[in-house]
Motif scaffolding. Structure first.
Motif, short mmCIF file in Angstrom:
data_model
loop_
_atom_site.label_atom_id
_atom_site.label_comp_id
_atom_site.label_asym_id
_atom_site.label_seq_id
_atom_site.Cartn_x
_atom_site.Cartn_y
_atom_site.Cartn_z
N LYS A 159 49.05 39.51 31.52
CA LYS A 159 48.17 39.45 32.17
C LYS A 159 48.66 39.05 34.10
O LYS A 159 50.26 38.98 33.71
CB LYS A 159 47.58 37.30 32.82
CG LYS A 159 46.66 37.20 33.68
CD LYS A 159 46.27 35.99 33.54
CE LYS A 159 44.46 35.25 34.07
NZ LYS A 159 44.38 33.95 33.89
N VAL A 160 47.88 39.69 34.84
CA VAL A 160 48.52 40.77 36.40
C VAL A 160 47.79 39.92 37.13
O VAL A 160 45.71 40.27 36.84
CB VAL A 160 48.53 41.55 36.48
CG1 VAL A 160 48.98 42.29 37.98
CG2 VAL A 160 49.51 42.25 35.10
N ILE A 161 47.30 39.07 38.30
CA ILE A 161 47.19 38.26 38.88
C ILE A 161 46.91 39.16 40.05
O ILE A 161 48.53 39.08 41.18
CB ILE A 161 46.38 36.59 39.03
CG1 ILE A 161 46.26 36.55 38.12
CG2 ILE A 161 45.82 36.18 40.31
CD1 ILE A 161 46.61 34.99 37.57
N ASP A 180 47.83 50.89 34.61
CA ASP A 180 47.90 50.70 33.88
C ASP A 180 47.58 49.00 33.09
O ASP A 180 47.97 49.00 31.68
CB ASP A 180 48.72 50.89 32.92
CG ASP A 180 48.93 52.32 33.63
OD1 ASP A 180 48.06 53.01 33.66
OD2 ASP A 180 50.05 52.42 33.92
N HIS A 181 47.47 47.88 34.09
CA HIS A 181 47.79 46.73 33.32
C HIS A 181 46.44 45.85 33.40
O HIS A 181 46.43 44.51 33.14
CB HIS A 181 48.88 46.14 33.92
CG HIS A 181 50.03 45.74 33.60
ND1 HIS A 181 50.24 46.85 33.94
CD2 HIS A 181 50.72 45.02 33.10
CE1 HIS A 181 51.66 47.35 33.40
NE2 HIS A 181 51.87 45.94 32.22
N ALA A 182 44.97 46.74 33.74
CA ALA A 182 43.97 45.69 34.40
C ALA A 182 43.73 44.61 35.06
O ALA A 182 44.05 43.63 34.26
CB ALA A 182 43.41 46.04 33.41
N PRO A 183 44.36 44.99 36.08
CA PRO A 183 44.56 43.40 36.85
C PRO A 183 43.40 42.66 37.26
O PRO A 183 42.31 43.19 38.00
CB PRO A 183 45.57 43.47 38.03
CG PRO A 183 45.78 45.18 38.18
CD PRO A 183 45.38 45.77 37.19
N ILE A 184 43.78 40.76 37.35
CA ILE A 184 42.46 40.54 37.71
C ILE A 184 42.87 39.88 39.33
O ILE A 184 43.71 39.38 39.86
CB ILE A 184 42.70 39.05 37.57
CG1 ILE A 184 42.78 39.25 35.78
CG2 ILE A 184 41.20 37.41 38.04
CD1 ILE A 184 42.43 38.24 34.67
N GLU A 185 41.78 40.38 40.49
CA GLU A 185 41.57 40.20 41.23
C GLU A 185 40.91 38.99 41.68
O GLU A 185 39.57 38.46 41.05
CB GLU A 185 41.31 41.26 42.48
CG GLU A 185 41.72 42.72 42.18
CD GLU A 185 41.35 43.82 42.58
OE1 GLU A 185 40.93 43.95 43.77
OE2 GLU A 185 42.22 44.69 42.57
N ILE A 186 41.13 38.10 42.77
CA ILE A 186 41.15 36.72 43.27
C ILE A 186 41.19 36.90 45.02
O ILE A 186 41.99 37.24 45.46
CB ILE A 186 41.93 35.93 43.04
CG1 ILE A 186 43.27 35.66 43.32
CG2 ILE A 186 41.77 35.69 41.31
CD1 ILE A 186 44.25 34.32 43.00
N GLU A 187 40.49 36.20 45.24
CA GLU A 187 40.32 35.65 46.47
C GLU A 187 40.64 34.45 47.57
O GLU A 187 40.41 33.82 47.02
CB GLU A 187 39.22 35.91 47.11
CG GLU A 187 38.47 35.69 48.69
CD GLU A 187 36.81 35.47 49.59
OE1 GLU A 187 37.04 35.77 50.29
OE2 GLU A 187 36.11 35.82 48.28
#
Length: 203
Positions: A159-161, A180-187
């Motif tokens: 998991k990448v944030i 290549d890791h489908a990161p999760i973006e947060i505010e």
């Protein structure tokens, strides 16, 4: 490399945090969960961890420069890790396209003072912070070690944030680093942990 237990009980699971530069364990201290928690920082050297063989599940949370440190550490140490999370860091820590731009890094290193460190904390948290005293020489040595060690091969993160308001690692560079890791973006700013109350939310 320094280690500090944030929680040590008879749990059968552990979270090992590879922390960021000069921020210490405080950003993580409020997070709750049944796991034991071991905090690691000061990456002037990459030493072995304490014996963790009695844990049934080992999770690594690598944050900021801790991402690169963990990638290098993993290449040199044999440890069965069940789950890995990367937050707001890059395998290429000082890089014009995938990390902190070299000019900005060098300016931080060369001009480090107690006052400039407070400015850094403000950027990290997105707001002014209470003063925290650091060992300036030791912190500069750590920056030099990160620079000397250079980029690492990416460890197999599950998991990448990424924080869209990160003012330490440009978000465009982090997106390239983790394409290549489908990161999760947060505010959130570079230190995002106030968004969460439990480790389950992070993992």
């Amino acid at each position: 490399m320094q280690t500090k237990w944030l929680k040590q009980s008879d749990a059968d699971e552990i979270i090992v945090i590879f922390g960021g530069w000069a921020l210490g364990p405080a950003p993580f201290a409020h997070l709750t969960g049944p796991q034991d928690v071991l905090f690691v920082d000061d990456f002037r050297s990459l030493a072995p961890l304490p014996d963790l063989s009695h844990y049934h599940r080992i999770t690594v949370v690598a944050y900021s420069f801790g991402v690169t440190a963990f990638c290098h550490w993993r290449a040199a140490h044999d440890l069965k890790i069940d789950h890995c999370v990367a937050i707001n860091g890059s395998p290429a820590p000082i890089d014009r396209k995938q990390g902190i731009p070299p000019v900005i890094f060098q300016r931080t290193h060369n001009g480090l003072t107690q006052d400039s460190y407070q400015d850094f904390r403000t950027l990290c948290f997105g707001a002014a912070q209470p003063e925290q005293i650091i060992d300036v020489d030791a912190c500069k040595e750590e920056l030099a070690a990160v620079q000397s060690r250079g980029p690492a091969a990416a460890a197999p993160f599950d998991k990448v944030i990424l924080s869209t308001q990160d003012r330490i690692f440009p978000i465009a560079n982090l997106r390239r680093a983790w394409a290549d890791h489908a990161p999760i973006e947060i505010e959130a700013p570079h230190v995002p942990f106030q968004k969460w109350t439990s480790w389950d939310e992070v993992l």
